[in-house]
Motif scaffolding. Structure first.
Motif, PDB file in Angstrom:
ATOM      1  N   SER A   1       7.358 -17.203   0.924  1.00 38.85           N
ATOM      2  CA  SER A   1       8.124 -16.654   2.030  1.00 38.85           C
ATOM      3  C   SER A   1       8.137 -15.124   1.958  1.00 38.85           C
ATOM      4  O   SER A   1       7.951 -14.432   2.944  1.00 38.85           O
ATOM      5  CB  SER A   1       9.554 -17.192   1.979  1.00 38.85           C
ATOM      6  N   ALA A   2       8.339 -14.625   0.750  1.00 34.36           N
ATOM      7  CA  ALA A   2       8.454 -13.169   0.584  1.00 34.36           C
ATOM      8  C   ALA A   2       7.127 -12.454   0.807  1.00 34.36           C
ATOM      9  O   ALA A   2       7.051 -11.464   1.527  1.00 34.36           O
ATOM     10  CB  ALA A   2       8.993 -12.872  -0.813  1.00 34.36           C
TER      11      ALA A   2
ATOM     12  N   GLY B   1       4.007 -11.596   2.475  1.00 37.24           N
ATOM     13  CA  GLY B   1       3.498 -11.832   3.828  1.00 37.24           C
ATOM     14  C   GLY B   1       2.851 -10.583   4.384  1.00 37.24           C
ATOM     15  O   GLY B   1       2.423  -9.702   3.628  1.00 37.24           O
ATOM     16  N   LEU B   2       2.824 -10.524   5.702  1.00 39.16           N
ATOM     17  CA  LEU B   2       2.178  -9.380   6.346  1.00 39.16           C
ATOM     18  C   LEU B   2       2.819  -8.073   5.912  1.00 39.16           C
ATOM     19  O   LEU B   2       2.169  -7.042   5.817  1.00 39.16           O
ATOM     20  CB  LEU B   2       2.282  -9.525   7.863  1.00 39.16           C
ATOM     21  N   GLY B   3       4.130  -8.133   5.650  1.00 45.02           N
ATOM     22  CA  GLY B   3       4.852  -6.936   5.231  1.00 45.02           C
ATOM     23  C   GLY B   3       4.213  -6.302   3.998  1.00 45.02           C
ATOM     24  O   GLY B   3       4.105  -5.078   3.906  1.00 45.02           O
ATOM     25  N   ASN B   4       3.769  -7.133   3.057  1.00 50.18           N
ATOM     26  CA  ASN B   4       3.169  -6.601   1.839  1.00 50.18           C
ATOM     27  C   ASN B   4       1.784  -6.038   2.101  1.00 50.18           C
ATOM     28  O   ASN B   4       1.368  -5.062   1.509  1.00 50.18           O
ATOM     29  CB  ASN B   4       2.993  -7.699   0.788  1.00 50.18           C
TER      30      ASN B   4
ATOM     31  N   TYR C   1       5.420 -13.373  14.922  1.00 43.80           N
ATOM     32  CA  TYR C   1       4.636 -13.448  13.677  1.00 43.80           C
ATOM     33  C   TYR C   1       3.440 -14.368  13.909  1.00 43.80           C
ATOM     34  O   TYR C   1       2.346 -14.152  13.404  1.00 43.80           O
ATOM     35  CB  TYR C   1       5.539 -14.018  12.597  1.00 43.80           C
TER      36      TYR C   1
ATOM     37  N   PHE D   1      12.669  -6.687   4.601  1.00 47.42           N
ATOM     38  CA  PHE D   1      11.709  -7.519   5.322  1.00 47.42           C
ATOM     39  C   PHE D   1      10.831  -8.266   4.325  1.00 47.42           C
ATOM     40  O   PHE D   1      10.576  -9.460   4.457  1.00 47.42           O
ATOM     41  CB  PHE D   1      10.841  -6.648   6.239  1.00 47.42           C
ATOM     42  N   SER D   2      10.402  -7.546   3.304  1.00 47.20           N
ATOM     43  CA  SER D   2       9.474  -8.134   2.354  1.00 47.20           C
ATOM     44  C   SER D   2      10.113  -9.277   1.567  1.00 47.20           C
ATOM     45  O   SER D   2       9.434 -10.235   1.196  1.00 47.20           O
ATOM     46  CB  SER D   2       8.973  -7.047   1.403  1.00 47.20           C
TER      47      SER D   2
ATOM     48  N   SER E   1      12.337 -11.226   2.780  1.00 45.41           N
ATOM     49  CA  SER E   1      12.824 -12.202   3.779  1.00 45.41           C
ATOM     50  C   SER E   1      14.353 -12.288   3.807  1.00 45.41           C
ATOM     51  O   SER E   1      14.911 -13.373   3.966  1.00 45.41           O
ATOM     52  CB  SER E   1      12.273 -13.609   3.512  1.00 45.41           C
TER      53      SER E   1
ATOM     54  N   PHE F   1      17.633 -13.570   7.050  1.00 49.45           N
ATOM     55  CA  PHE F   1      17.043 -14.481   8.023  1.00 49.45           C
ATOM     56  C   PHE F   1      17.430 -15.940   7.806  1.00 49.45           C
ATOM     57  O   PHE F   1      16.905 -16.811   8.474  1.00 49.45           O
ATOM     58  CB  PHE F   1      15.518 -14.441   7.943  1.00 49.45           C
TER      59      PHE F   1
ATOM     60  N   SER G   1       8.458 -20.803   6.177  1.00 58.39           N
ATOM     61  CA  SER G   1       9.844 -20.616   5.722  1.00 58.39           C
ATOM     62  C   SER G   1      10.757 -20.256   6.897  1.00 58.39           C
ATOM     63  O   SER G   1      11.934 -20.603   6.910  1.00 58.39           O
ATOM     64  CB  SER G   1       9.917 -19.546   4.635  1.00 58.39           C
ATOM     65  N   MET G   2      10.193 -19.565   7.899  1.00 60.87           N
ATOM     66  CA  MET G   2      11.019 -19.215   9.060  1.00 60.87           C
ATOM     67  C   MET G   2      11.346 -20.459   9.877  1.00 60.87           C
ATOM     68  O   MET G   2      12.450 -20.613  10.379  1.00 60.87           O
ATOM     69  CB  MET G   2      10.289 -18.224   9.952  1.00 60.87           C
TER      70      MET G   2
HETATM   71  N1  PHE Z   1       8.675 -11.512   3.909  1.00 61.03           N
HETATM   72  C1  PHE Z   1       7.703 -11.718   4.942  1.00 61.03           C
HETATM   73  C2  PHE Z   1       6.663 -10.604   4.913  1.00 61.03           C
HETATM   74  O1  PHE Z   1       6.695  -9.742   4.074  1.00 61.03           O
HETATM   75  C3  PHE Z   1       8.297 -11.804   6.280  1.00 61.03           C
HETATM   76  C4  PHE Z   1       9.433 -12.753   6.451  1.00 61.03           C
HETATM   77  C5  PHE Z   1      10.584 -12.322   7.013  1.00 61.03           C
HETATM   78  C6  PHE Z   1       9.333 -14.070   6.042  1.00 61.03           C
HETATM   79  C7  PHE Z   1      11.643 -13.188   7.168  1.00 61.03           C
HETATM   80  C8  PHE Z   1      10.391 -14.946   6.197  1.00 61.03           C
HETATM   81  C9  PHE Z   1      11.553 -14.492   6.780  1.00 61.03           C
HETATM   82  O2  PHE Z   1       5.796 -10.555   5.762  1.00 61.03           O
END
Ligand code: PHE
Length: 447
Positions: A19-20, A22-25, A102, A224-225, A227, A230, A321-322
């Motif tokens: 979950s953590a 993701g695109l953010g990283n 997303y 965001f990274s 999660s 949410f 996870s969302m």
């Molecule tokens: N953490 C995920 C990312 O870094 C984004 C995310 C946000 C996932 C909220 C789940 C809930 O891209």
């Protein structure tokens, strides 16, 4: 009906890390680091991640695992049926909005993965060819919609199978693969001639760049990274065994998320600099700059395939996870079957996502405060709603729950003595430091 749960410690951990990570990283962290003072920013990021975000993460973990319920029922039951349950509902709706857009980006990664199989990026083409390729793809009507549908469908199917057999199994296979691919690309990337400029960009410390804005950027990114805010961590935590150690699981997730972000930076930036390009953030980085870089580098075709597989997997382990947050709610509170809940939510997210997708093309004239609908949803959820979700969460744990209950959950009834020793500090952070920090960042971000 007995509730599904994670089957193993490792499975739970990989799902949370999934979950953590993701695109953010992959597309924001490396750029933020480079722009905001390199190693200096990394230090700030690490401090904030562990001082502010980890306590919030633990707060979500406590709420989820204590209640063993979906986010709505968790807030409702732990507060004795008070109005807090609306906060629960809030944390269920926000990830649905995020999932909708997303999934549009997830769809783009499918498209680019397919493109990389036919190696559409090859050769001498100039960078502007890649820019045009991307712009004409996202502004068309059907292709991105189809890709969005595909991505959302895969997400929905995994969630439909369930926690242990769907989400956990998928994460267990995909997360190691993801790490492996990104490490392999990083190793290759640093061996390219000229890679050093990229490493310098990432790691040369420049403390003069550290100001309030940089700190706000670091904290926003860390939220965001990880999660946070949410309802996702809360929901996953509700499937975690009562015997597990909350502190260990939370720290391990935060650490793997950080490590992945750093490795992603080392995979991307040296390659970008080796070909003399200035990096950018977001879609531009992964869908315009990198394809050009892949087209130039030796064995770029293989690297492109690996990279877009990684991007897709990282997006999928986050998107599931969302979706699970709202599925758990509909199943447990509204008596939906899991399948039915998935279908209904698929339709909802498909429609919102379709609007976002079309906002790059046919609907691009619809503007809200200067941006298109996609930007609007992104800004609203990741800058405002997410921060509010986190604020409510720490306020709930720090000021509404009983201290003894939080202690009990965090230490497994007093059994974990190391956690018992840490509790005083944690409690102080949750009650005072986190809410103040969140409010400060929120306000700084607005001005
Ligand atoms: N953490 C995920 C990312 O870094 C984004 C995310 C946000 C996932 C909220 C789940 C809930 O891209």
């Amino acid at each position: 009906m007995s509730r599904d749960s994670f089957g193993s410690r490792m499975g739970a951990l990989l799902a949370m890390a999934g979950s953590a990570v993701g695109l953010g990283n992959l597309w924001r962290f490396p750029y933020l680091v480079g722009e905001n003072g390199g190693a200096a920013f990394i230090i700030i990021y690490i401090i904030l991640s562990f001082m502010i975000c980890l306590p919030i993460f633990i707060s979500e973990f406590v709420i989820g695992r204590r209640s063993q319920k979906n986010a709505y029922a968790a807030f409702r039951d732990l507060s004795g049926g008070s109005a807090w349950r609306w906060i629960g509902l809030f944390t269920i709706i926000v990830p649905l909005i995020v999932l909708s857009y997303y999934s549009v980006i997830g769809g783009w990664s499918i498209e680019y993965l397919l493109k990389s199989f036919t190696f559409s990026f090859s050769g001498e083409e100039s960078q502007s060819v890649m820019n045009t390729m991307f712009t004409s793809f996202v502004s068309s009507t059907w292709a991105p919609l189809l890709a969005h549908t595909g991505f959302l469908l895969v997400t929905t199917l995994i969630v439909m199978i369930g926690i242990k057999d769907g989400i956990e199994k998928f994460s267990k296979v995909m997360m190691p693969l993801l790490f492996f691919i990104v490490i392999a690309i990083a190793v290759y990337s640093v061996t390219l001639p000229g890679a050093k400029a990229g490493l310098d960009y990432l790691f040369t410390p420049d403390f003069s760049k550290i100001d309030a804005k940089a700190c706000a950027a670091a904290l926003g990114q860390a939220f965001f990274s990880l999660s946070l805010g949410f309802g996702t961590i809360m929901t996953y935590a509700s499937y975690v065994d009562k015997k597990e150690n909350i502190m260990t699981q939370s720290t391990a997730t935060a650490a793997s998320d950080l490590m992945f972000a750093l490795i992603a930076g080392v995979a991307i930036m040296p390659a970008v600099f080796a070909f003399g390009i200035n990096p950018q953030a977001g879609p531009g980085l992964v869908f315009e700059t990198l394809p050009y870089v892949f087209g130039q580098m030796p064995a770029g075709g293989v690297v492109a395939i690996l990279f877009f597989i990684a991007l897709l997997v990282a997006a999928l382990t986050s998107s599931i996870s969302m979706l699970e947050v709202a599925v758990a709610y509909l199943v447990e509170e509204k008596n939906f079957s899991r399948t039915m809940a998935c279908i209904v939510l698929f339709i909802f997210c498909w429609v919102v996502g379709a609007v976002c997708s079309l906002s790059f093309g046919p609907l691009s004239d619809v503007r809200i405060s200067g941006g298109n609908l996609f930007d609007f949803f992104d800004n609203l959820s990741s800058n405002i709603l997410m921060t509010l979700g986190s604020l409510f969460t720490v306020l709930f744990v720090g000021w509404r729950l009983k201290k003894t209950d939080v202690y009990d959950e965090f230490t497994n009834g007093g059994d974990i003595s190391r956690n018992a020793k840490l509790f005083g500090v944690l409690w102080f952070l949750i009650r005072y430091i986190c809410p103040v920090a969140i409010i400060v960042i929120f306000v700084t971000g607005l001005i």
